[in-house]
Design a protein around this motif. Structure first.
Motif, short mmCIF file in Angstrom:
data_model
loop_
_atom_site.label_atom_id
_atom_site.label_comp_id
_atom_site.label_asym_id
_atom_site.label_seq_id
_atom_site.Cartn_x
_atom_site.Cartn_y
_atom_site.Cartn_z
N THR A 9 0.87 -1.18 0.00
CA THR A 9 0.00 0.00 0.00
C THR A 9 0.90 1.23 0.00
O THR A 9 2.11 1.14 0.24
CB THR A 9 -0.89 0.02 1.25
N ALA A 10 0.32 2.38 -0.26
CA ALA A 10 1.10 3.63 -0.26
C ALA A 10 1.70 3.86 1.12
O ALA A 10 2.84 4.32 1.25
CB ALA A 10 0.21 4.80 -0.67
N GLU A 11 0.95 3.53 2.17
CA GLU A 11 1.44 3.72 3.54
C GLU A 11 2.63 2.80 3.84
O GLU A 11 3.63 3.23 4.42
CB GLU A 11 0.30 3.43 4.53
N GLU A 12 2.53 1.54 3.40
CA GLU A 12 3.64 0.60 3.61
C GLU A 12 4.87 1.04 2.82
O GLU A 12 6.00 0.98 3.33
CB GLU A 12 3.23 -0.81 3.18
N ARG A 13 4.67 1.47 1.60
CA ARG A 13 5.78 1.95 0.77
C ARG A 13 6.47 3.14 1.43
O ARG A 13 7.69 3.21 1.49
CB ARG A 13 5.25 2.33 -0.61
N GLN A 14 5.68 4.06 1.97
CA GLN A 14 6.23 5.23 2.66
C GLN A 14 7.00 4.81 3.91
O GLN A 14 8.10 5.31 4.17
CB GLN A 14 5.09 6.19 3.05
N GLN A 15 6.46 3.89 4.66
CA GLN A 15 7.12 3.40 5.88
C GLN A 15 8.47 2.76 5.55
O GLN A 15 9.47 3.02 6.22
CB GLN A 15 6.21 2.40 6.59
N LEU A 16 8.51 1.94 4.51
CA LEU A 16 9.76 1.29 4.12
C LEU A 16 10.78 2.30 3.60
O LEU A 16 11.97 2.21 3.92
CB LEU A 16 9.49 0.23 3.05
N SER A 17 10.32 3.28 2.84
CA SER A 17 11.22 4.31 2.32
C SER A 17 11.83 5.13 3.46
O SER A 17 13.02 5.43 3.44
CB SER A 17 10.48 5.24 1.36
N LEU A 30 17.05 -3.54 7.00
CA LEU A 30 17.13 -2.62 5.87
C LEU A 30 17.16 -3.37 4.55
O LEU A 30 16.52 -2.96 3.57
CB LEU A 30 18.38 -1.74 6.00
N ALA A 31 17.86 -4.51 4.51
CA ALA A 31 17.90 -5.32 3.29
C ALA A 31 16.51 -5.86 2.96
O ALA A 31 16.09 -5.84 1.80
CB ALA A 31 18.89 -6.47 3.46
N ALA A 33 13.68 -4.48 3.76
CA ALA A 33 12.88 -3.35 3.29
C ALA A 33 13.18 -3.07 1.82
O ALA A 33 12.27 -2.82 1.03
CB ALA A 33 13.18 -2.12 4.15
N ARG A 34 14.46 -3.12 1.44
CA ARG A 34 14.83 -2.90 0.04
C ARG A 34 14.22 -3.97 -0.87
O ARG A 34 13.73 -3.68 -1.96
CB ARG A 34 16.35 -2.90 -0.10
N VAL A 35 14.25 -5.22 -0.41
CA VAL A 35 13.69 -6.33 -1.19
C VAL A 35 12.20 -6.09 -1.42
O VAL A 35 11.70 -6.23 -2.54
CB VAL A 35 13.92 -7.69 -0.49
N LEU A 36 11.48 -5.74 -0.37
CA LEU A 36 10.04 -5.54 -0.50
C LEU A 36 9.71 -4.38 -1.44
O LEU A 36 8.76 -4.46 -2.23
CB LEU A 36 9.41 -5.31 0.88
N LEU A 37 10.50 -3.31 -1.37
CA LEU A 37 10.26 -2.18 -2.28
C LEU A 37 10.52 -2.56 -3.73
O LEU A 37 9.77 -2.16 -4.63
CB LEU A 37 11.14 -0.99 -1.88
N GLU A 77 5.40 -6.45 9.28
CA GLU A 77 6.28 -6.54 10.45
C GLU A 77 7.00 -7.88 10.51
O GLU A 77 8.17 -7.96 10.86
CB GLU A 77 5.50 -6.29 11.74
N ALA A 78 6.30 -8.95 10.18
CA ALA A 78 6.92 -10.28 10.17
C ALA A 78 7.99 -10.37 9.09
O ALA A 78 9.02 -11.01 9.28
CB ALA A 78 5.87 -11.36 9.96
N ALA A 79 7.77 -9.72 7.96
CA ALA A 79 8.74 -9.77 6.86
C ALA A 79 9.99 -8.97 7.20
O ALA A 79 11.08 -9.33 6.77
CB ALA A 79 8.11 -9.24 5.58
N LEU A 80 9.85 -7.90 7.95
CA LEU A 80 11.01 -7.08 8.30
C LEU A 80 11.85 -7.69 9.41
O LEU A 80 13.06 -7.53 9.43
CB LEU A 80 10.57 -5.67 8.72
#
Length: 116
Positions: A9-17, A30-31, A33-37, A77-80
């Protein structure tokens, strides 16, 4: 076709960025987060293939696949974070009462005739 499709979602994308921009988290987080983006297949997302993501982030393709699966099944959260153990690697030797007694004993004054 991928079995586990990451759509942020836009919110998740913003949080990861923001997490990546701050750079204050642990390196694996951080890795991830980069993978998910990079794996984001939502509108406007790059939707990179696993091999390209693995090369860019310098992790294995299997890690990318497991991360996709964990995101789809358990959420952001589980993925991070790290995967929770199914069972502890070794059983506890002390229960709560015994642990409290040990702490009280260790923090009390030594018996007469003994040094600290």
């Amino acid at each position: 076709m991928k079995k586990y499709k990451v759509t942020l979602t836009a919110e998740e994308r913003q949080q990861l960025s923001e997490l990546i921009a701050a750079g204050k988290a642990a390196a694996p987080k951080l890795a991830h987060a980069r993978v998910l983006l990079k794996a984001d297949a939502a509108a406007g997302g790059p939707a990179w293939p696993d091999a390209r993501i693995a090369e860019a982030v310098e992790i294995s393709i299997a890690t990318v696949e497991r991360l996709r699966q964990r995101f789809v099944e358990q959420g952001l959260e589980a993925a991070l974070g790290r995967k929770q153990q199914d069972r502890p690697s070794r059983p506890r030797k002390l229960d709560g009462r015994a642990e409290a007694r040990l702490i009280a004993l260790a923090c009390s004054a030594p018996p007469e005739g003994r040094n600290e």
